[in-house]
Design an enzyme around this catalytic site. Sequence first.
Site, PDB file in Angstrom:
ATOM      1  N   ASN A 137      14.889  79.130 -11.847  1.00 60.58           N
ATOM      2  CA  ASN A 137      14.513  80.337 -11.094  1.00 60.58           C
ATOM      3  C   ASN A 137      13.372  81.090 -11.767  1.00 60.58           C
ATOM      4  O   ASN A 137      12.430  81.528 -11.103  1.00 60.58           O
ATOM      5  CB  ASN A 137      15.747  81.240 -10.975  1.00 60.58           C
ATOM      6  N   HIS A 185      16.640  83.729  -4.856  1.00 58.45           N
ATOM      7  CA  HIS A 185      16.174  83.903  -3.478  1.00 58.45           C
ATOM      8  C   HIS A 185      15.615  82.592  -2.923  1.00 58.45           C
ATOM      9  O   HIS A 185      14.943  81.858  -3.645  1.00 58.45           O
ATOM     10  CB  HIS A 185      15.038  84.925  -3.429  1.00 58.45           C
TER      11      HIS A 185
END
Length: 293
Positions: free
Chosen positions: A158, A127
Amino acid sequence: MRFFIISFASIFILWGCESDLASPNATNSLAPQTEIVVDDTGLTLGNPSEAEDNVNFTSNYLIEKPQYTLSYNRARNTANWVAWHLDENHLGNTSRQNDFRPDATLPEGWYQVTSFDYSESGFDRGHLCPSADRSNSVGDNSATFLMSNIMPQAPDLNQGPWVELEIYCRDLVRQGNELYIITGVAGQGGVGNRGFKRSIDSNRHTGIAVPERFWKIILVLPEGENDLERITASTRVIAVDMPNDQDADTRLWSAYRVSVDQLERTTDYDFFSRLAIDLQNSLESKVDQESIN
Ligand code: MN
Ligand code: MN
């Protein structure tokens, strides 16, 4: 910013009355609130690449959503950057919706990346605007799972320093701050858990560019009103520049701090462009030094 609830409601009013917008009365009565919506969705500090909602801007196409604002790049099949505002109104108890899906608001004829395109790529569906930054409603959380907000991101980035910084940001909000955040990518080619790739899904008709670097800029203000006017040379700014590779987690997020000026040189963007140039110069030349527990 207390206008959030009001502005959010107005956007639904606008959507609900789209066919009425031709009426001058409807437009006039709603116009002031729409401006507030824009301020809460990412462009408060400026539009760093001068993105436009114009299909000819194929490498810098502006998309404004109630939850965040982004510049999209048709050649890369990803965003260039995503910007959003974060205060306590955005944080709630909504669970991750996990409904990764194509963004149907892209211009007609542009490829709409799917979740499947990431299968077995060796990269996470990372994201840009985090799911947990939009946890006050199902609709807001679900919007973060549009694939235009997702990037091929090395799992160890991430799930390492990147998420640690995201958590740190929400901690700042819970301590009474509100944040203006912009995050994006630079370069092409990264190392996932299946090795180096310049793009993923390249065996099909289109490829999704793998970024070489992920950067982020966070402006921190104590919760309050009239945010632009409260920014001074001593306002805290955190900027980071992290490599998209499986060694990213060998350092803490705080070790990746850089100046905004360095990111301006890397990206050729002008951040904080709505601030006076003297103020930009002092905010952008510093590297955040605050100690991180
Ligand atoms: Mn500068
Ligand atoms: Mn600037």
